[in-house]
Design an enzyme around this catalytic site. Sequence first.
Site, PDB file in Angstrom:
ATOM      1  N   HIS A 273      -6.473   7.078  -3.762  1.00  0.00           N
ATOM      2  CA  HIS A 273      -5.729   8.337  -3.805  1.00  0.00           C
ATOM      3  C   HIS A 273      -6.579   9.410  -3.140  1.00  0.00           C
ATOM      4  CE1 HIS A 273      -3.578  11.827  -5.468  1.00  0.00           C
ATOM      5  NE2 HIS A 273      -2.586  11.002  -5.719  1.00  0.00           N
ATOM      6  N   ASP A 327       1.425   4.554  -8.249  1.00  0.00           N
ATOM      7  CA  ASP A 327       2.347   3.558  -7.696  1.00  0.00           C
ATOM      8  C   ASP A 327       1.996   2.128  -8.114  1.00  0.00           C
ATOM      9  OD1 ASP A 327       3.935   5.374  -6.075  1.00  0.00           O
ATOM     10  OD2 ASP A 327       2.132   5.613  -4.871  1.00  0.00           O
TER      11      ASP A 327
END
Length: 390
Positions: A273, A327
């Site tokens: 991320h 996710d």
Amino acid sequence: MVDSQNAEDSIACFSPGLAGIPVAESAVSYVDGKKGYLEYRGIDIEQLAEKSSFEESSYLLLYGELPTAKELKAFDEKLKHHRRIKFRIRDMMKCFPESAHPMDSLQATVAALGMFYPFPTNLEGELDKETIDSVCVNLISKMPTLVAAHARMRHGDDPIAPRDDLSHAANFYYMLTGDEPYPLTERILDVAFIVHAEHEMNASTFSALVTASTHADPYTSISAAIGALSGPLHGGANEDVLHMLDEIGSVDNVEDYFNRKLAKREKFAGLGHRVYKTKDPRATLLQKLYVELTEKVGVDTTYEIARQIEKLSRSTLGAKGVCPNVDFYSGIVYRKMGIPTDLFTPIFAIARVSGWLAHWKEQLGQGRIYRPSQIYTGKYGQSYVPVEER
């Protein structure tokens, strides 16, 4: 010849993807990427996931404070009242190809809503609260209806009308499947909406604000955000995670697959991320929800593969700050509830619209268009050459 000194001097300020460069001031949410911490309006996401609802969290994002019981009731009633969509929007969806991705359908229909609910084009003055509130309620309440209607019509089924006696999460599930969800399913979907509702200045939020800064109407701005969210490096990553897990197929294949990808320096879907350097707190919450769900319906191979990938990544990628993001587990949760893979990102959008609108409200009245500069890397002082001499 044009002086290139200014371009050379500005190279030191260049940051690909605007990494680390603040583009706005905001009080909507706060992320601590090193500690893996996320707050909405100062309240920890874990507290909201445990104690709040999507409706209440949306109110918090939009208005800056938790609502009183009376305020929450009024807000919830407005959301329920505005769930229905115009029949012409449904007719438009019927013309979409059956192969159309649900995110493309959602982007088109949200943009079309603006034609049915005109918004003032002159934003130099202060907008009245009623106008702002109506836009927020309209988009939050109608997006689940748009997603569910398209999901059914592409298979030749009639859309199911929304019900006013169900929560935001339960009503979406009902419109999608025709069945009321079990209480645990409703809670899981509600928490999934909460944790996806906001995440400060991400690509889709920035897209919405750039579009809104031109004084485009909010439906167009949210449509722009949906377009950004559809990309595989943003919201679309949850689909890629399941494709990866399905490709691996078995827990026995995980180590070989992982080592091959690692040797080739290829990225793993759902790992890493731009902000978090530890495990995304939203991934932790979604994983807990999955475990809670499997206590009722059992664990499947997909989850075991994901756990093994996370385990192997801790000693290699984890040291570099590449950890599971939101996710990584969201798609596994949705699949367990029987939701088709290509609806995962639209569900993300259904939730994130509350955050987009909170930032949109915050930017209203600033009157300054986003217009960043660039680093020119082309030639200078060239002469035009007639076509017969080229």
